[in-house]
Design a protein around this motif. Structure first.
Motif, PDB file in Angstrom:
ATOM      1  N   ALA A 113       0.829  -1.203   0.000  1.00 20.05           N
ATOM      2  CA  ALA A 113       0.000   0.000   0.000  1.00 20.05           C
ATOM      3  C   ALA A 113       0.868   1.259   0.000  1.00 20.05           C
ATOM      4  CB  ALA A 113      -0.923  -0.010   1.213  1.00 20.05           C
ATOM      5  N   ILE A 114       1.967   1.219   0.770  1.00 20.28           N
ATOM      6  CA  ILE A 114       2.861   2.377   0.806  1.00 20.28           C
ATOM      7  C   ILE A 114       3.593   2.522  -0.527  1.00 20.28           C
ATOM      8  CG2 ILE A 114       4.864   3.393   1.974  1.00 20.28           C
ATOM      9  CD1 ILE A 114       4.037   1.869   4.484  1.00 20.28           C
ATOM     10  N   PHE A 115       3.914   1.390  -1.154  1.00 24.39           N
ATOM     11  CA  PHE A 115       4.666   1.423  -2.416  1.00 24.39           C
ATOM     12  C   PHE A 115       3.891   2.110  -3.533  1.00 24.39           C
ATOM     13  CE2 PHE A 115       6.160  -0.517  -6.417  1.00 24.39           C
ATOM     14  CZ  PHE A 115       7.503  -0.185  -6.342  1.00 24.39           C
ATOM     15  N   LYS A 116       2.578   2.211  -3.386  1.00 25.15           N
ATOM     16  CA  LYS A 116       1.778   2.890  -4.409  1.00 25.15           C
ATOM     17  C   LYS A 116       2.233   4.338  -4.582  1.00 25.15           C
ATOM     18  CE  LYS A 116      -2.366   0.029  -3.911  1.00 25.15           C
ATOM     19  NZ  LYS A 116      -3.797  -0.024  -3.504  1.00 25.15           N
ATOM     20  N   LYS A 117       2.759   4.926  -3.497  1.00 27.33           N
ATOM     21  CA  LYS A 117       3.275   6.295  -3.598  1.00 27.33           C
ATOM     22  C   LYS A 117       4.529   6.336  -4.478  1.00 27.33           C
ATOM     23  CE  LYS A 117       1.820   7.267   1.178  1.00 27.33           C
ATOM     24  NZ  LYS A 117       2.273   7.679   2.520  1.00 27.33           N
ATOM     25  N   CYS A 118       5.254   5.214  -4.496  1.00 27.91           N
ATOM     26  CA  CYS A 118       6.515   5.159  -5.241  1.00 27.91           C
ATOM     27  C   CYS A 118       6.297   4.904  -6.723  1.00 27.91           C
ATOM     28  CB  CYS A 118       7.413   4.061  -4.670  1.00 27.91           C
ATOM     29  SG  CYS A 118       7.657   4.126  -2.886  1.00 27.91           S
ATOM     30  N   GLN A 119       5.104   4.420  -7.085  1.00 26.62           N
ATOM     31  CA  GLN A 119       4.869   4.006  -8.458  1.00 26.62           C
ATOM     32  C   GLN A 119       4.800   5.165  -9.443  1.00 26.62           C
ATOM     33  OE1 GLN A 119       1.367   1.527  -7.819  1.00 26.62           O
ATOM     34  NE2 GLN A 119       2.615  -0.329  -8.055  1.00 26.62           N
ATOM     35  N   ALA A 120       4.741   6.382  -8.931  1.00 26.64           N
ATOM     36  CA  ALA A 120       4.816   7.537  -9.831  1.00 26.64           C
ATOM     37  C   ALA A 120       6.198   7.624 -10.477  1.00 26.64           C
ATOM     38  CB  ALA A 120       4.503   8.819  -9.079  1.00 26.64           C
ATOM     39  N   CYS A 121       7.215   7.079  -9.787  1.00 22.04           N
ATOM     40  CA  CYS A 121       8.593   7.165 -10.283  1.00 22.04           C
ATOM     41  C   CYS A 121       9.219   5.807 -10.562  1.00 22.04           C
ATOM     42  CB  CYS A 121       9.471   7.909  -9.273  1.00 22.04           C
ATOM     43  SG  CYS A 121       8.974   9.615  -8.961  1.00 22.04           S
ATOM     44  N   LEU A 136      11.184   8.027   4.368  1.00 21.65           N
ATOM     45  CA  LEU A 136      10.177   7.496   5.293  1.00 21.65           C
ATOM     46  C   LEU A 136      10.789   7.472   6.689  1.00 21.65           C
ATOM     47  CD1 LEU A 136       8.773   4.450   3.252  1.00 21.65           C
ATOM     48  CD2 LEU A 136       7.691   6.684   3.580  1.00 21.65           C
ATOM     49  N   PRO A 137      10.424   8.408   7.556  1.00 20.43           N
ATOM     50  CA  PRO A 137      11.039   8.467   8.877  1.00 20.43           C
ATOM     51  C   PRO A 137      10.568   7.376   9.840  1.00 20.43           C
ATOM     52  CG  PRO A 137       9.370  10.178   8.661  1.00 20.43           C
ATOM     53  CD  PRO A 137       9.504   9.542   7.310  1.00 20.43           C
ATOM     54  N   LYS A 138       9.396   6.778   9.586  1.00 19.44           N
ATOM     55  CA  LYS A 138       8.863   5.775  10.502  1.00 19.44           C
ATOM     56  C   LYS A 138       9.486   4.412  10.222  1.00 19.44           C
ATOM     57  CE  LYS A 138       4.353   7.951  11.329  1.00 19.44           C
ATOM     58  NZ  LYS A 138       2.887   7.755  11.258  1.00 19.44           N
ATOM     59  N   ASP A 139      10.013   3.793  11.283  1.00 17.28           N
ATOM     60  CA  ASP A 139      10.639   2.475  11.156  1.00 17.28           C
ATOM     61  C   ASP A 139       9.671   1.457  10.563  1.00 17.28           C
ATOM     62  OD1 ASP A 139      12.936   3.490  12.280  1.00 17.28           O
ATOM     63  OD2 ASP A 139      12.453   2.806  14.304  1.00 17.28           O
ATOM     64  N   GLU A 140       8.449   1.458  11.028  1.00 15.79           N
ATOM     65  CA  GLU A 140       7.471   0.472  10.581  1.00 15.79           C
ATOM     66  C   GLU A 140       7.195   0.597   9.087  1.00 15.79           C
ATOM     67  OE1 GLU A 140       2.873  -0.974  11.636  1.00 15.79           O
ATOM     68  OE2 GLU A 140       3.732   0.812  12.590  1.00 15.79           O
ATOM     69  N   ASP A 141       7.066   1.821   8.594  1.00 16.25           N
ATOM     70  CA  ASP A 141       6.797   2.032   7.168  1.00 16.25           C
ATOM     71  C   ASP A 141       7.951   1.530   6.318  1.00 16.25           C
ATOM     72  OD1 ASP A 141       4.392   3.160   7.819  1.00 16.25           O
ATOM     73  OD2 ASP A 141       5.033   5.244   7.527  1.00 16.25           O
ATOM     74  N   ARG A 142       9.179   1.834   6.724  1.00 17.16           N
ATOM     75  CA  ARG A 142      10.344   1.388   5.949  1.00 17.16           C
ATOM     76  C   ARG A 142      10.425  -0.135   5.918  1.00 17.16           C
ATOM     77  NH1 ARG A 142      12.892   4.935   9.202  1.00 17.16           N
ATOM     78  NH2 ARG A 142      14.211   3.300  10.096  1.00 17.16           N
ATOM     79  N   ALA A 143      10.224  -0.758   7.070  1.00 18.81           N
ATOM     80  CA  ALA A 143      10.308  -2.213   7.139  1.00 18.81           C
ATOM     81  C   ALA A 143       9.243  -2.853   6.254  1.00 18.81           C
ATOM     82  CB  ALA A 143      10.160  -2.675   8.586  1.00 18.81           C
ATOM     83  N   ASN A 144       8.044  -2.296   6.270  1.00 18.25           N
ATOM     84  CA  ASN A 144       6.960  -2.850   5.456  1.00 18.25           C
ATOM     85  C   ASN A 144       7.267  -2.726   3.958  1.00 18.25           C
ATOM     86  OD1 ASN A 144       5.536  -3.500   7.768  1.00 18.25           O
ATOM     87  ND2 ASN A 144       4.237  -1.684   7.702  1.00 18.25           N
ATOM     88  N   VAL A 145       7.799  -1.566   3.561  1.00 24.46           N
ATOM     89  CA  VAL A 145       8.132  -1.371   2.149  1.00 24.46           C
ATOM     90  C   VAL A 145       9.243  -2.328   1.717  1.00 24.46           C
ATOM     91  CG1 VAL A 145       9.188   0.228   0.508  1.00 24.46           C
ATOM     92  CG2 VAL A 145       7.356   1.008   1.990  1.00 24.46           C
TER      93      VAL A 145
END
Length: 219
Positions: free
Chosen positions: A77-85, A157-166
Motif C-alpha cells: 500500500a505504501i509502495f503505491k506512492k513510489c509508483q509515480a517514479c 520514510l522516517p517511521k521504522d514500521e513504514d520502511r520495514a513494510n516497504v
C-alpha cells in the motif's frame, strides 16, 4: 468690581479645582492595577549557546530487527506512492527512477537502460556496492543524506514500521526472494564499520614466523 463678586469668582475657581482633583483621585483608585507580589507563573526558556554541539541524530534501528514484524501487504500500500517514479514488474519500464524488480542485493547504479546521477555512481563504487537490506533501510530513511548528490527527490520514510513494510514488499518482487537477515547481524556489521572519516585501522605487526615443526621420522 466689588469684593462680593471677587469672592464669588474665587470660590467658583476653587470649587472647580477641588472637583477636578477629586475626580482624579477616584479614577486612580478605580482603575489602578498594582503588580502582584509574586507572579502566577513564569516561562523560562534556555537558549542554545552559540557554536554549541548539535544534538545527535537518532540512530536508525537495524533492519533485521524491524523485518521480524514487517507486513509486506502494508508495504504494498505504501509502495503505491513510489509508483509515480518506479515500476516493480519483472522487465518493467524505467520511469523517473529505475525498475525495482529484484532490487534486493542488486548492484547499485547498474540497472540496464537507466541514467544514474553522478552521486549514485560514486556510491556504487563501480557496482561493488549492493542494495542490501541495510543500504535500503538507510537510503529510504533519507535518500539525500545517505547518498550525497543523488537526484532522487523523495524526502524519505522516517517511521521504522513504514520502511520495514516497504522493504518486506520489495523482497517479494523477485522470482527468488533473498533470505531475511538474521536479527543482530546488522548491529554487528555496523559496529565493525570504522567511523565515517576515520583512518582505517593499521594491520597488526607481523609476528615472528613460528618455528617449523620437526619432520616426522620416516617409517
Amino acid at each position: 468690581m466689588d469684593s462680593n463678586e471677587v469672592n464669588k469668582l474665587l470660590a467658583g475657581l476653587l470649587g472647580t479645582v477641588f472637583i477636578v482633583f477629586s475626580v482624579g483621585i477616584v479614577s486612580d483608585a478605580l482603575f489602578a492595577s498594582p503588580a502582584p507580589e509574586k507572579p502566577g507563573f513564569a516561562i523560562e526558556a534556555t537558549e542554545p549557546a552559540e557554536g554549541g554541539p548539535a544534538a545527535p541524530a537518532a540512530a536508525v534501528k537495524p533492519i533485521a530487527e524491524l523485518l521480524t514484524t514487517a507486513n509486506a501487504e502494508a508495504g504494498a500500500a505504501i509502495f503505491k506512492k513510489c509508483q509515480a517514479c518506479h515500476s516493480g514488474e519483472k522487465g518493467g519500464p524505467n520511469k523517473v527512477g529505475p525498475d525495482l524488480w529484484d532490487i534486493i542485493d542488486r548492484p547499485v547504479a547498474e540497472h540496464e537502460g537507466f541514467a544514474y546521477s553522478a552521486g549514485m555512481k560514486e556510491f556504487s563504487k563501480g557496482g561493488s556496492e549492493k542494495w542490501t537490506y541495510d543500504n535500503l533501510n538507510h537510503f529510504i530513511t533519507s535518500p539525500k543524506k545517505f547518498v550525497k548528490g543523488t537526484a532522487m527527490g523523495f524526502a524519505g520514510l522516517p517511521k521504522d514500521e513504514d520502511r520495514a513494510n516497504v522493504i518486506a514488499y520489495l523482497r517479494t518482487l523477485s522470482d527468488n526472494p533473498k533470505p531475511l537477515p538474521a536479527p543482530g547481524a546488522s548491529a554487528e556489521n555496523e559496529a565493525a564499520k570504522p567511523p565515517e572519516g576515520a583512518a582505517p585501522a593499521k594491520p597488526a605487526e607481523s609476528a615472528a614466523p613460528a618455528a617449523p615443526a620437526p619432520a616426522a621420522p620416516a617409517k
